[in-house]
Design a protein around this motif. Structure first.
Motif, mmCIF file in Angstrom:
data_model
loop_
_atom_site.group_PDB
_atom_site.id
_atom_site.type_symbol
_atom_site.label_atom_id
_atom_site.label_comp_id
_atom_site.label_asym_id
_atom_site.label_seq_id
_atom_site.Cartn_x
_atom_site.Cartn_y
_atom_site.Cartn_z
ATOM 1 N N PRO A 1 1.049 76.760 -24.067
ATOM 2 C CA PRO A 1 -0.389 76.486 -24.220
ATOM 3 C C PRO A 1 -0.754 76.013 -25.623
ATOM 4 N N GLN A 2 0.126 76.243 -26.605
ATOM 5 C CA GLN A 2 -0.139 75.786 -27.965
ATOM 6 C C GLN A 2 0.275 74.327 -28.195
ATOM 7 N N ASP A 3 0.819 73.683 -27.180
ATOM 8 C CA ASP A 3 1.293 72.312 -27.337
ATOM 9 C C ASP A 3 0.143 71.353 -27.653
ATOM 10 N N THR A 4 0.339 70.519 -28.652
ATOM 11 C CA THR A 4 -0.536 69.373 -28.890
ATOM 12 C C THR A 4 0.168 68.085 -28.490
ATOM 13 N N VAL A 5 1.501 68.137 -28.387
ATOM 14 C CA VAL A 5 2.306 67.021 -27.901
ATOM 15 C C VAL A 5 3.327 67.572 -26.917
ATOM 16 N N LEU A 6 3.441 66.948 -25.754
ATOM 17 C CA LEU A 6 4.438 67.319 -24.753
ATOM 18 C C LEU A 6 5.664 66.439 -24.956
ATOM 19 N N THR A 7 6.856 67.053 -24.996
ATOM 20 C CA THR A 7 8.068 66.283 -25.278
ATOM 21 C C THR A 7 9.198 66.677 -24.333
ATOM 22 N N ALA A 8 10.117 65.744 -24.138
ATOM 23 C CA ALA A 8 11.333 65.998 -23.353
ATOM 24 C C ALA A 8 12.436 65.092 -23.869
#
Length: 302
Positions: free
Chosen positions: A44-51
């Motif tokens: 929930p603290q993500d400001t950017v989603l990455t993979a």
């Protein structure tokens, strides 16, 4: 701080999956089956989603070197009603999306990661975001040992305290600590600053099966070497308690077992935990609570 934590976890996983040799997908024998290797964390603290996505094969250690990175996959992150596409960034060498409120990672939500590739190949995984648990307090203790030149090696122990929410029907809670400690090296006689250090203690993952209301704690350590005429002042701690899902816990437990077994000649090899259906790697969720403490009182033993 969220960005620093994400980068730290991403670099740690990349290092763990690094290959000894540079390999090309085209050079792999055609009678061996290659599989996608995926690493993705959500919070929930993500400001950017990455993979991160690369190719691997059973006989060769997984790698995120450029020659094996998959650049043309369709990467979707979805819940029961929404989805967002992560787009490949050629400079960063991973897939990313900036949700900006369009796709919020919510505590208690179950999310699916889908990676579609050429040749009708796809892999999937699911993760459920746990509830955050607040930190009650944080402390730093230190032990000093001196060598023949009177230089000081100081071992700092950072302890996080929290109150167990209880395990309920899930049977277990899973945690990992995080901290970033700002320290100043000063001359003992004058008190003048010499340099500044920012350290991140090492924490292991832990499994909790306690009752609600029980006091729990977790410790992490780091060391500093200082000269015979200098001392250390801890000026600020930023600490986080990460409540993780079981996927995160099982992966890091197997990673630690693998490291320990490598030091023993007759130990059986440990296979890294994976929850990627149709491939390798990890899709995991965590939820962090954070506090900042300044100044920090320390107890030292010499």
């Amino acid at each position: 701080m969220r960005t620093v934590l994400t980068l730290f976890l991403g670099m740690m996983l990349t290092a763990c999956l690094r290959s000894v040799d540079e390999l090309s997908v085209d050079a792999l024998p055609i009678d061996r089956v290659t599989k996608p290797n995926v690493v993705c964390f959500i919070s929930p603290q993500d400001t950017v989603l990455t993979a991160k996505i690369a190719m691997s094969e059973p006989q060769i250690v997984s790698s995120f070197t450029e020659s094996l990175v998959v650049k043309d996959a369709v990467v979707l992150l979805s819940d029961s009603s929404r989805s967002i596409q992560l787009v490949y960034d050629d400079k960063l060498m991973y897939y990313r999306a900036v949700p900006q409120g369009r796709f919020t990672i919510r505590p208690g939500g179950t999310y699916r990661l889908t990676v579609s590739m050429s040749g009708n190949r796809s892999v999937t995984a699911e993760a459920t975001v746990p509830q955050a648990v607040p930190i009650d307090r944080v402390s730093v203790d230190s032990t000093v040992t001196r060598n023949s030149a009177n230089a000081a090696l100081t071992t700092y122990t950072t302890t996080l305290y929290w109150t167990s929410p209880g395990t309920g029907r899930n049977g277990s809670n899973y945690y990992r600590g995080w901290a970033e400690i700002d320290q100043q090296i000063v001359e003992r006689e004058t008190g003048l600053p010499v340099s500044r250090r920012t350290s991140e203690p090492s924490f292991f993952v832990e499994r909790e099966t306690g009752q609600a209301g029980a006091l729990r704690l977790m410790t992490g350590q780091h060391t500093l070497l200082t000269g015979p005429t200098t001392g250390t002042q801890t000026q600020r701690i930023r600490a986080g308690l990460l409540t993780t899902d079981e996927n995160y816990y099982r992966y890091h437990t197997s990673l630690r077992e693998q490291f320990v077994n490598q030091q023993q000649n007759f130990a059986n090899p440990t296979v890294l935990y994976s929850n990627i259906a149709g491939g390798y790697g990890l899709f995991a969720a965590y939820n962090g609570s954070y506090i900042t403490v300044e100044p920090v009182n320390q107890r030292s033993s010499k």
